[in-house]
Every structure is written in structure tokens, then in C-alpha cells.
Write a protein that holds these residues in place. Structure first.
Motif, PDB file in Angstrom:
ATOM      1  N   LEU A   1     -10.786  -1.687 -19.484  1.00 29.89           N
ATOM      2  CA  LEU A   1      -8.564  -1.991 -19.507  1.00 29.89           C
ATOM      3  C   LEU A   1      -8.514  -1.308 -18.538  1.00 29.89           C
ATOM      4  CD1 LEU A   1      -7.053  -4.607 -20.668  1.00 29.89           C
ATOM      5  CD2 LEU A   1      -6.607  -3.181 -22.240  1.00 29.89           C
ATOM      6  N   THR A   2      -8.554   0.084 -18.932  1.00 29.46           N
ATOM      7  CA  THR A   2      -7.598   1.265 -18.164  1.00 29.46           C
ATOM      8  C   THR A   2      -8.680   1.215 -16.512  1.00 29.46           C
ATOM      9  OG1 THR A   2      -7.394   2.366 -20.232  1.00 29.46           O
ATOM     10  CG2 THR A   2      -7.317   3.840 -18.005  1.00 29.46           C
ATOM     11  N   ALA A   3      -9.342   0.520 -15.934  1.00 24.76           N
ATOM     12  CA  ALA A   3     -10.016   0.545 -15.124  1.00 24.76           C
ATOM     13  C   ALA A   3      -9.233  -0.828 -14.463  1.00 24.76           C
ATOM     14  CB  ALA A   3     -11.224   0.531 -15.257  1.00 24.76           C
ATOM     15  N   LYS A   4      -8.546  -1.209 -15.759  1.00 20.66           N
ATOM     16  CA  LYS A   4      -8.678  -3.054 -14.414  1.00 20.66           C
ATOM     17  C   LYS A   4      -6.645  -2.540 -14.338  1.00 20.66           C
ATOM     18  CE  LYS A   4     -10.829  -6.190 -16.251  1.00 20.66           C
ATOM     19  NZ  LYS A   4     -11.674  -7.325 -17.701  1.00 20.66           N
ATOM     20  N   GLU A   5      -6.466  -1.949 -15.017  1.00 21.62           N
ATOM     21  CA  GLU A   5      -4.803  -1.479 -14.770  1.00 21.62           C
ATOM     22  C   GLU A   5      -4.194  -0.599 -14.028  1.00 21.62           C
ATOM     23  OE1 GLU A   5      -1.262  -0.049 -18.060  1.00 21.62           O
ATOM     24  OE2 GLU A   5      -3.153   0.218 -18.654  1.00 21.62           O
TER      25      GLU A   5
ATOM     26  N   THR B   1      -2.455  -2.555  -6.955  1.00 25.59           N
ATOM     27  CA  THR B   1      -2.465  -4.069  -6.088  1.00 25.59           C
ATOM     28  C   THR B   1      -0.983  -4.278  -5.943  1.00 25.59           C
ATOM     29  OG1 THR B   1      -4.643  -4.894  -7.150  1.00 25.59           O
ATOM     30  CG2 THR B   1      -2.502  -6.478  -6.426  1.00 25.59           C
ATOM     31  N   GLN B   2       0.082  -4.077  -7.022  1.00 24.07           N
ATOM     32  CA  GLN B   2       1.230  -3.742  -6.944  1.00 24.07           C
ATOM     33  C   GLN B   2       2.042  -2.786  -6.139  1.00 24.07           C
ATOM     34  OE1 GLN B   2       3.272  -4.608 -11.865  1.00 24.07           O
ATOM     35  NE2 GLN B   2       0.842  -4.315 -11.545  1.00 24.07           N
TER      36      GLN B   2
ATOM     37  N   LEU C   1      -7.956   5.316  -3.124  1.00 24.15           N
ATOM     38  CA  LEU C   1      -7.951   4.271  -3.793  1.00 24.15           C
ATOM     39  C   LEU C   1      -6.885   3.579  -3.206  1.00 24.15           C
ATOM     40  CD1 LEU C   1      -6.926   6.248  -7.222  1.00 24.15           C
ATOM     41  CD2 LEU C   1      -8.845   4.800  -6.618  1.00 24.15           C
ATOM     42  N   LEU C   2      -5.609   3.739  -2.127  1.00 21.81           N
ATOM     43  CA  LEU C   2      -5.153   3.172  -1.958  1.00 21.81           C
ATOM     44  C   LEU C   2      -5.364   3.322  -0.196  1.00 21.81           C
ATOM     45  CD1 LEU C   2      -3.266   0.301  -1.474  1.00 21.81           C
ATOM     46  CD2 LEU C   2      -1.253   1.594  -2.417  1.00 21.81           C
ATOM     47  N   ASP C   3      -5.281   2.716   1.035  1.00 22.19           N
ATOM     48  CA  ASP C   3      -5.177   3.432   1.961  1.00 22.19           C
ATOM     49  C   ASP C   3      -4.603   1.979   2.731  1.00 22.19           C
ATOM     50  OD1 ASP C   3      -5.903   4.017   4.602  1.00 22.19           O
ATOM     51  OD2 ASP C   3      -7.707   4.618   4.507  1.00 22.19           O
ATOM     52  N   SER C   4      -3.361   2.148   3.572  1.00 22.32           N
ATOM     53  CA  SER C   4      -2.371   1.523   4.079  1.00 22.32           C
ATOM     54  C   SER C   4      -3.444   1.447   5.062  1.00 22.32           C
ATOM     55  CB  SER C   4      -1.250   1.258   4.205  1.00 22.32           C
ATOM     56  OG  SER C   4      -0.801   2.538   4.686  1.00 22.32           O
ATOM     57  N   ALA C   5      -3.519   1.739   6.107  1.00 24.70           N
ATOM     58  CA  ALA C   5      -4.286   1.093   7.264  1.00 24.70           C
ATOM     59  C   ALA C   5      -5.682   0.552   6.986  1.00 24.70           C
ATOM     60  CB  ALA C   5      -4.547   2.918   8.332  1.00 24.70           C
ATOM     61  N   ALA C   6      -6.199   0.461   6.407  1.00 25.71           N
ATOM     62  CA  ALA C   6      -7.774   0.139   5.947  1.00 25.71           C
ATOM     63  C   ALA C   6      -7.716  -1.475   6.372  1.00 25.71           C
ATOM     64  CB  ALA C   6      -8.515  -0.046   4.723  1.00 25.71           C
ATOM     65  N   ALA C   7      -8.088  -2.347   6.254  1.00 19.35           N
ATOM     66  CA  ALA C   7      -7.769  -3.798   6.265  1.00 19.35           C
ATOM     67  C   ALA C   7      -7.792  -4.191   5.285  1.00 19.35           C
ATOM     68  CB  ALA C   7      -9.270  -4.701   7.350  1.00 19.35           C
ATOM     69  N   THR C   8      -8.659  -3.938   4.052  1.00 21.38           N
ATOM     70  CA  THR C   8      -8.056  -4.230   2.492  1.00 21.38           C
ATOM     71  C   THR C   8      -7.854  -2.849   2.013  1.00 21.38           C
ATOM     72  OG1 THR C   8     -10.110  -5.464   2.881  1.00 21.38           O
ATOM     73  CG2 THR C   8      -9.642  -4.912   0.287  1.00 21.38           C
ATOM     74  N   PRO C   9      -6.220  -2.857   1.497  1.00 22.09           N
ATOM     75  CA  PRO C   9      -5.773  -1.183   1.263  1.00 22.09           C
ATOM     76  C   PRO C   9      -6.427  -1.109  -0.056  1.00 22.09           C
ATOM     77  CG  PRO C   9      -4.589  -3.007   1.804  1.00 22.09           C
ATOM     78  CD  PRO C   9      -5.832  -3.664   1.640  1.00 22.09           C
ATOM     79  N   VAL C  10      -6.581  -2.198  -0.966  1.00 19.81           N
ATOM     80  CA  VAL C  10      -6.819  -1.668  -2.843  1.00 19.81           C
ATOM     81  C   VAL C  10      -8.220  -1.498  -2.171  1.00 19.81           C
ATOM     82  CG1 VAL C  10      -6.497  -1.904  -4.941  1.00 19.81           C
ATOM     83  CG2 VAL C  10      -4.980  -1.978  -3.136  1.00 19.81           C
ATOM     84  N   ASN C  11      -8.901  -0.320  -2.420  1.00 19.15           N
ATOM     85  CA  ASN C  11     -10.135   0.363  -3.586  1.00 19.15           C
ATOM     86  C   ASN C  11     -10.833   0.614  -4.696  1.00 19.15           C
ATOM     87  OD1 ASN C  11     -10.916   0.574  -0.499  1.00 19.15           O
ATOM     88  ND2 ASN C  11      -9.816   2.382  -0.460  1.00 19.15           N
ATOM     89  N   PRO C  12     -11.286  -0.881  -5.792  1.00 18.74           N
ATOM     90  CA  PRO C  12     -11.196  -1.184  -6.670  1.00 18.74           C
ATOM     91  C   PRO C  12     -11.714   0.466  -7.616  1.00 18.74           C
ATOM     92  CG  PRO C  12     -11.034  -3.769  -5.843  1.00 18.74           C
ATOM     93  CD  PRO C  12     -11.335  -2.226  -4.795  1.00 18.74           C
ATOM     94  N   VAL C  13     -11.775   0.477  -9.052  1.00 17.71           N
ATOM     95  CA  VAL C  13     -11.914   1.472  -9.281  1.00 17.71           C
ATOM     96  C   VAL C  13     -12.982   0.475 -10.622  1.00 17.71           C
ATOM     97  CG1 VAL C  13     -11.925   3.134 -11.782  1.00 17.71           C
ATOM     98  CG2 VAL C  13     -10.030   2.910  -9.543  1.00 17.71           C
TER      99      VAL C  13
END
Length: 507
Positions: A175-179, A185-186, A267-279
């Protein structure tokens, strides 16, 4: 020559600017109790003086001020305190997770108490000594069987309860990983909004506050480093830009160590096409946490970032090169070793004794294998018949010598993974380690809580809203506004005199 209406424009600018400051003060007061809100201030700046340097400038004593303007509305924030708070917050998240897991373990083990395993085993040893006095008494034999059953059931209860809490810890970790992924994402969405606003020269202070509050929450779960990049366009020099979030290890270093590699784990790279790298958490065949994958990098649990997630995974259990480690696996392993050695040694002595029927070779407990021994230990089917309890070493009436030998198993030196020890000393060692770990977790939780609280207090003293200060500012801006309005009245009277009082001759 300067305009007759020069003073009117100067006063007008003063009124508008003080009005902006009053409105900003009102916004601060309205948000005095809003979580995460940073007080805002108007940065006053002088307008361009008159006249400008030029060839045809009028010959006046010097440049005249033309008033004031609201250059920007900026939130008051200290970045160093934010970084310091998140570091302490990360430590608090780790130790708090460990402390809560150990507190639950202490409740289950319930030592020392009249209902714990130690006391249950003491009653069992005492019943064997009572049996040695009256080896043929069915009541004494029945007590031995029931006390033996209580020992087996206590082992079962402790193992099952610990396993149940362990599964809860796994669910919390997932659950923590999902959080974490939800927070990322937010933050990414807020980054997008900020990137659309800043190039126009605005400072989206409310979005900054919301983003920082989310980053604070994220810092409780994993160790992070925040870097900023500009939004481009006509951004203000005060614009805070876009957040990029790097994952650090528990020592605050970039992976795989310090200095940082060419491509840090983001974890978050705003320059990438997909910014969020999920855990994501990977488990091995034994259902132990194996690695955590971020940005295509698989990180071993022992090398993973600090924070709540690592605290949960260390408590639940992880695989370390084929060896299970962790708070709950260690205690379950100790119980399994104790149950196996206890049952094996007790059965060895019991099988050498003689029952009331004159036969030998009867087993008292039934246990198979080291793993899960505490969960599976039970009374052997031989023990259903009270006559099969081997209290004697011979067929002589009144012989209870084997019951004493069974009671002496309590003091027998047995071989455990950690070395040679008696059942009592081994169990005391396991309980002592748990108590020391719990004490350390509580102490460090309190320490990190105090430190993070102190940093938060300093941060609040900088960014928080003080109603007394805002009231003082409000009065100051009000007087300045009134003075500017009075200045307009005076200039109006002057203009009235010029327009209506001069040049009346010859009418």
C-alpha cells in the motif's frame, strides 16, 4: 516640463499598491490555519523616475520619483529548512514503522507474563516433577499431557500470530508503494500546471505550497533529493520551476553510491516522456521481499532508501543472498528452532523411558522439519493413552526417574544456529533482543520526532502566518493607503486653485 498631474499619478500608484498589499494580508489571515500554506508578501518596487536620461530632458534639480508598484507577490519560504525537515522526516518514517512492528510483536510474545511461553513451559516442567513423585497416578499423568498440549498450542499461537502480523506488514508495504506512486503522479500534475503558468511571469504560490506538502509526505516514505529546472519563457527570476525527484539510499547518497552516477535513479523526471517512474516491490519464491524496482533499476532491500517503506520491508522480511532476514523472520526462525530442539530432545528422553504398559519408544510430541516447527508442533498420537507417558526407566512400581529426566530437558545444552544454549537461555536471548530492538526503535522514533518537530517549528517561524504580524502590516498598509488618498485630495485642491482661482483678471 513635468505634468501638472504628476502628483496624482504618483498617489494613485501608491493607493493601488497598498491596496494589493492589504488584499495579500487578508489572504494570509484567511489561510492562517490552512495546512501547508506559506505566508505571502508583496515585493514593492519603485517605478522609473522622471525624467529619463535623454538629450531633451527638462532642466529640473534632479530625477523625481514616480511612485511605487507591486513588483511580485512572493511566498516566504526557506529551502534549506525544507531539505532539513525532509531528512529528519525520512528518519522518523523508518523508525516509526520499525517501532510499530516491534510493538505488535511485543504484544504477541507477551513476556514476561503468566500467559507467555516461558511461564507455560515452567508449568510443564513442574508437572513432570510432580509426576516423578506419583508416576502411576492418572491425575498427574493427565496434567502432564494437558500442560504439554498447552506448550504446543502456545508455540502454534505465537507462530500463527506473528505470521498474521507479518502478512499485514506486507500489505502495508504494498500500500505504501502505491501511495508513493500516487504522490509522484500528483506532483507531476502540479509540475505541469506550474510549467503552464510561470512562462507568463506569474508566481503560482498556491501550487508551490501544494507541491511542497506532497513532497513532505513523500519524504516520510523514501529518501529523496529534489532538484529544480526552469519553466522557460518569460519566467520571473523568483519562479521556483519544476521539481525533479531523485531516489537516494539510506545514507543520503545517489545510487549506486557517492558520487552520483551518470544516470541517477529518478522517481520523477520532468524531462522524460513519461515523468513518473513507479516504485514496485518484487518477492522471491519464499514470499520474502527481494528487490525494489525504480526507473528500471532493481535495488536490494538492504541497499534501499530509508523511510517508512524500508522500515516495513525490514520488519516483514527480505532475502539477503538466499538468507531470510528481518524482524519477524528472525523471531519466527527462533521459535521454530526452539520448538524443534525442544520436541526432539524431549522425544529422545521420552522414547528411552517406559510407560505403564511396560513398553518403550513412545513419542510425546510430533514435529517435522525446522521451518514451521513452531506452527506444526503438536502432541503425538501415542500420548492419547495416558499409560504411554514414559515416567519410568524400569518396570518397578513407583519408578518416576524418567519423569525427572524429562524435567531436566529444561537445563540440557542444545545446539542452535547461534551456538549451544539451554531452552530457557535461548528463549531469553530472543526476547531480550526483541526488547532491545524495540527500545532502540522507540528511542530513535522519539529523537527523530523531536528533531523534525524542531525543524518544523523553525520553518513555521519563517513561512507560517502570524496574526499579530499581519495585523501590524494591515494597519501599516491602511495608513499608507489613507495617506496616498489624502495626497490626491491635496493635489486636487491645488489644481482647483489653479483652474478656478487663477487667471480671473479681465473677466
Amino acid at each position: 516640463m513635468r505634468s501638472t498631474f504628476h502628483g496624482l499619478e504618483t498617489a494613485r500608484r501608491g493607493m493601488f499598491t497598498q491596496q494589493t498589499a492589504l488584499q495579500t494580508t487578508g489572504n494570509n489571515i484567511a489561510n492562517a490555519n490552512t495546512p501547508g500554506y506559506s505566508r505571502q508578501r508583496v515585493n514593492f518596487s519603485q517605478t522609473e523616475p522622471y525624467p529619463a536620461a535623454s538629450m531633451n530632458r527638462p532642466q529640473i534639480p534632479g530625477q523625481l520619483g514616480t511612485g511605487v508598484e507591486a513588483g511580485s507577490i512572493q511566498r516566504v519560504r526557506e529551502g534549506f529548512l525544507d531539505t532539513q525537515f525532509r531528512g529528519e522526516n525520512n528518519k522518523f518514517g523508518f523508525w516509526n514503522a520499525k517501532s510499530e512492528a516491534l510493538a505488535k510483536m511485543e504484544d504477541i510474545m507477551n513476556e514476561p507474563s503468566d500467559n507467555g511461553l516461558a511461564k507455560t513451559m515452567d508449568r510443564f516442567w513442574q508437572s513432570l516433577q510432580d509426576l516423578s513423585v506419583n508416576p502411576e497416578d492418572s491425575g498427574a499423568r493427565s496434567v502432564v499431557r494437558q500442560r504439554g498440549l498447552a506448550v504446543a498450542e502456545t508455540f502454534n499461537y505465537l507462530s500463527n500470530s506473528l505470521s498474521s502480523i507479518q502478512e499485514d506488514l506486507k500489505a502495508q508495504a504494498d500500500l505504501t508503494a502505491k501511495e508513493i506512486n500516487s504522490l509522484l503522479t500528483q506532483i507531476s500534475n502540479i509540475n505541469t500546471q506550474i510549467k503552464e503558468i510561470e512562462p507568463h511571469g506569474y508566481l503560482p504560490n498556491d501550487l508551490y505550497d501544494e507541491r511542497d506538502m506532497l513532497v513532505d509526505q513523500l519524504s516520510t516514505m523514501v529518501n529523496i533529493k529534489v532538484t529544480k529546472t526552469g519553466s522557460g519563457g518569460q519566467s520571473s527570476p523568483l519562479a521556483e520551476g519544476i521539481y525533479n525527484i531523485e531516489l537516494l539510499n539510506a545514507n543520503g547518497e545517489s545510487y549506486p553510491g557517492s558520487p552520483a552516477p551518470a544516470a541517477p535513479v529518478m522517481l520523477l523526471d520532468s524531462a522524460a516522456a513519461t515523468p513518473v517512474n513507479p516504485v514496485s516491490i518484487q518477492y522471491n519464491a519464499n514470499n520474502l521481499a527481494d528487490t525494489v524496482t525504480v526507473d528500471g533499476t532493481a535495488i536490494d532491500i538492504q541497499d534501499f532508501s530509508g523511510g517508512k517503506l524500508k522500515g516495513l520491508l525490514e520488519s516483514y522480511g527480505y532475502d539477503d543472498n538466499g538468507t531470510s532476514k528481518g524482524t519477524y523472520p528472525d523471531m519466527l526462525k527462533s521459535l521454530d528452532e526452539m520448538a524443534l530442539n525442544f520436541a526432539t530432545e524431549f522425544n529422545r528422553v521420552h522414547q528411552a523411558g517406559t510407560g505403564l504398559d511396560g513398553n518403550t519408544g513412545y513419542s510425546f510430541f510430533d514435529v517435522t522439519g525446522t521451518k514451521g516447527a513452531a506452527k506444526d508442533i503438536k502432541l503425538h498420537s501415542d500420548t492419547k493413552n495416558l499409560d504411554h507417558i514414559a515416567a519410568a526407566k524400569s518396570n518397578f512400581d513407583g519408578d518416576g526417574s524418567n519423569a525427572l529426566s524429562l524435567a531436566d530437558v529444561k537445563n540440557a545444552s542444545l545446539t542452535f544456529t547461534s551456538g549451544t544454549a539451554t531452552l530457557k537461555s535461548f528463549y531469553e536471548g530472543a526476547i531480550g533482543k526483541m526488547a532491545v530492538d524495540a527500545q532502540q526503535a522507540v528511542r530513535l522514533t522519539n529523537n527523530s520526532s523531536v528533531l523534525s518537530g524542531a525543524v518544523q517549528q523553525r520553518r513555521t517561524s519563517v513561512s507560517g502566518v502570524s496574526l499579530d504580524e499581519e495585523m501590524t502590516n494591515m494597519i501599516q498598509y491602511q495608513h499608507a493607503y489613507n495617506a496616498s488618498a489624502r495626497n490626491i485630495t491635496v493635489i486636487d485642491e491645488m489644481l482647483d486653485k489653479i483652474i478656478n482661482g487663477l487667471g480671473v483678471g479681465g473677466r
